[in-house]
Scaffold this motif. Structure first.
Motif, mmCIF file in Angstrom:
data_model
loop_
_atom_site.group_PDB
_atom_site.id
_atom_site.type_symbol
_atom_site.label_atom_id
_atom_site.label_comp_id
_atom_site.label_asym_id
_atom_site.label_seq_id
_atom_site.Cartn_x
_atom_site.Cartn_y
_atom_site.Cartn_z
ATOM 1 N N GLY A 47 0.829 -1.205 0.000
ATOM 2 C CA GLY A 47 0.000 0.000 0.000
ATOM 3 C C GLY A 47 0.861 1.252 0.000
ATOM 4 O O GLY A 47 0.571 2.242 -0.674
ATOM 5 N N TYR A 48 1.945 1.192 0.742
ATOM 6 C CA TYR A 48 2.867 2.331 0.763
ATOM 7 C C TYR A 48 3.474 2.567 -0.615
ATOM 8 O O TYR A 48 3.599 3.689 -1.075
ATOM 9 C CB TYR A 48 3.982 2.109 1.795
ATOM 10 C CG TYR A 48 5.057 3.157 1.732
ATOM 11 C CD1 TYR A 48 4.847 4.428 2.243
ATOM 12 C CD2 TYR A 48 6.279 2.892 1.110
ATOM 13 C CE1 TYR A 48 5.815 5.404 2.163
ATOM 14 C CE2 TYR A 48 7.244 3.858 1.021
ATOM 15 C CZ TYR A 48 7.016 5.112 1.553
ATOM 16 O OH TYR A 48 7.972 6.071 1.470
ATOM 17 N N ASN A 54 2.312 7.989 -6.251
ATOM 18 C CA ASN A 54 1.512 9.148 -6.660
ATOM 19 C C ASN A 54 1.984 10.449 -6.017
ATOM 20 O O ASN A 54 1.509 11.512 -6.394
ATOM 21 C CB ASN A 54 0.040 8.907 -6.315
ATOM 22 C CG ASN A 54 -0.515 7.746 -7.090
ATOM 23 O OD1 ASN A 54 -0.082 7.498 -8.210
ATOM 24 N ND2 ASN A 54 -1.453 7.022 -6.498
ATOM 25 N N GLU A 55 2.857 10.364 -5.049
ATOM 26 C CA GLU A 55 3.343 11.584 -4.384
ATOM 27 C C GLU A 55 4.275 12.355 -5.309
ATOM 28 O O GLU A 55 5.059 11.771 -6.052
ATOM 29 C CB GLU A 55 4.092 11.233 -3.093
ATOM 30 C CG GLU A 55 3.198 10.759 -1.993
ATOM 31 C CD GLU A 55 3.985 10.454 -0.721
ATOM 32 O OE1 GLU A 55 5.208 10.651 -0.701
ATOM 33 O OE2 GLU A 55 3.351 10.008 0.233
ATOM 34 N N ARG A 56 4.173 13.647 -5.219
ATOM 35 C CA ARG A 56 5.027 14.527 -6.028
ATOM 36 C C ARG A 56 5.634 15.582 -5.110
ATOM 37 O O ARG A 56 4.968 16.115 -4.213
ATOM 38 C CB ARG A 56 4.219 15.235 -7.120
ATOM 39 C CG ARG A 56 3.606 14.312 -8.124
ATOM 40 C CD ARG A 56 4.686 13.826 -9.100
ATOM 41 N NE ARG A 56 4.100 12.941 -10.093
ATOM 42 C CZ ARG A 56 4.393 11.666 -10.197
ATOM 43 N NH1 ARG A 56 5.231 11.106 -9.387
ATOM 44 N NH2 ARG A 56 3.837 10.934 -11.118
#
Length: 144
Positions: A47-48, A54-56
């Motif tokens: 999940g991580y 998707n983190e930017r």
């Protein structure tokens, strides 16, 4: 059968032997809501990975220019050169002074030798004059 396949893929994943396709299968399995209870601890791991994908990073990165401050190097080099020139000049002046001193000592030695020759000659002349005065019986002159 699917659970046995997931456990085998998970074992391969932990040994770093999986392919990208096998890792996608594991990711899809752990992102579903139906996970075996003994495998729930791996759900947070996968999940991580999906959320971090998707983190930017939105902050601007300030790059410091790596300009070296050469001015201090120039100043230090100038000081070293000045000290070297000054010490070399002092050394040269010292050698010149020693040379002049040696020449002066030589000149005084030569003067002393010549004065001693003159003193010997004057002493001989004085004896000659004393002898002459005795022969001709002239009175001695007072030395002033």
């Amino acid at each position: 059968m699917e659970l046995a396949n997931i456990e085998r893929l998970l074992e391969k994943y932990l040994n770093a032997e999986t392919t990208i396709a096998e890792e996608k299968v594991l990711k899809n399995y752990f992102l579903n809501d139906t996970i075996a209870p003994h495998l729930e601890e791996y759900q947070t791991l996968f999940g991580y990975f999906s959320t971090s994908k998707n983190e930017r990073f939105t902050k601007t990165i300030q790059l410091n220019s790596q300009k070296k401050n050469w001015k201090w190097l120039y100043v230090a080099a100038s000081i070293v050169v000045l000290i070297s020139v000054y010490s070399g000049y002092e050394n040269m002046q010292q050698r010149k002074a020693e040379k002049v001193y040696a020449e002066t000592i030589d000149a005084f030695q030569m003067l002393s030798t010549n004065l001693n020759k003159g003193t010997v000659a004057i002493a001989q002349l004085q004896r000659f004059e004393d002898t002459t005065n005795k022969i001709f019986k002239q009175p001695k002159r007072n030395k002033k």
